[in-house]
Enzyme design. Sequence first.
Site, PDB file in Angstrom:
ATOM      1  N   ILE A 189       0.831  -1.201   0.000  1.00  0.00           N
ATOM      2  CA  ILE A 189       0.000   0.000   0.000  1.00  0.00           C
ATOM      3  C   ILE A 189       0.869   1.256   0.000  1.00  0.00           C
ATOM      4  O   ILE A 189       0.379   2.352  -0.246  1.00  0.00           O
ATOM      5  CB  ILE A 189      -0.969   0.042   1.200  1.00  0.00           C
ATOM      6  N   ASP A 190       2.164   1.097   0.257  1.00  0.00           N
ATOM      7  CA  ASP A 190       3.064   2.252   0.357  1.00  0.00           C
ATOM      8  C   ASP A 190       3.517   2.773  -1.001  1.00  0.00           C
ATOM      9  O   ASP A 190       4.104   3.847  -1.076  1.00  0.00           O
ATOM     10  CB  ASP A 190       4.289   1.897   1.198  1.00  0.00           C
TER      11      ASP A 190
END
Length: 418
Positions: free
Chosen positions: A140-141
């Site tokens: 998700i980063d």
Amino acid sequence: MANGTLLYAQSGGVTAVINATASGVIAHARSRKVNVLAARNGILGALREELVDTTKESAASIAALAHTPGGAFGSCRYKLKSLEADRAKYERLLEVFKAHDVRYFLYNGGNDSADTAWKVSQLAAEFDYPLTCIGVPKTIDNDLAVTDTCPGFGSAAKYTAVSVREAALDVAAMAETSTRVFVYEAMGRHAGWLAAAAGLAGATPEEAPQVILFPERAYDEAAFLARVRKVVEKVGWCVVVASEGIRDAQGRFVADAGGGKDAFGHTQLGGVASHLAGRVKDELGYKVHWTVPDYLQRSARHLASRTDWEQALAVGKAAVEYALKGMNAVMPAIVRTSPAPYRWKIEPVPLHKVANHEKTMPAGFIRKDGFGITAKAREYLQPLIRGEAPLPWGRDGLPRYVTLKNVAVKKKLPAWKG
């Protein structure tokens, strides 16, 4: 029919769409007549020979994985070190692979997982064992190198932007007699992609979030407080979005939780929102509320981006194709072929170009004052949150998710002592 078995494993923090990738892997492998085993709890399951037989799952269950959040087979934060330092563990993996005729290893994770898949491919070559290793992107980063974006990010970005916009309406309604400042803590240790995504909630510097704090810029408390005061005096209220990984000019994490290191050697963070809220209250006297969405950012399948979901499925399918073609030590990367209209494709990239490399926010994506995103960042981010991913709802008003049987494969080797 291809020779051997395919082993799939999930790694690190899961996402709203990692199971879509798993669904893509298993469904496409079935179409190619390849049996798929899955490791329980990531690489630990492979080491422990705790493997799941996905042939015991119905086609309907595998299809339902595509809209189910979490990690269907379990994930783990467990980093293998260099081949020299952890050679016994790497050799154990090969023993397990040989025992179950695993000829294709697909490791679905981030930077460290790409590194592990690359090292396993090197050891297999050393032992002359026919094994094709594929790194499958997930985070998700959005910090994986080479790929334009990473499955998991688009959905977390959509959740962030929507949540900030909705919360801002609440703050605006209550500002006259209650909350003047709201602080939202976004995930992101070294890269501010999720914090930047919050910028999609508003179109001008006066619209929320009026302040974004990125880990790519040193945190200056005086400048931050001055900015908050200026916004409140002009707008009447202020929404702050802060990445968990912001640091001061000396490089110290503002939110170092004092909890030591995690399995990947990362400083345990926590509490940047509460810290900032306290400073605003103490120094400016405003009533402040704050939130830490934490797991909600990566588990919110009900708000998943269709773009993200389609890309998650596509990298799973591509990973199987690459494996069957013998394209060893590569990762299916997303390539943006057109910004407007937004178009993309999947292409293989060497794992060594991904492993342990980190993609941070380009300087041109951060506004000159350091508190917002630029038009260039908006152009990059906006297509990634578009559309709603299909999701069946039950009569009880809740999403209909699936839980797999996860039937264990009989072990053939002595227990791993770790």
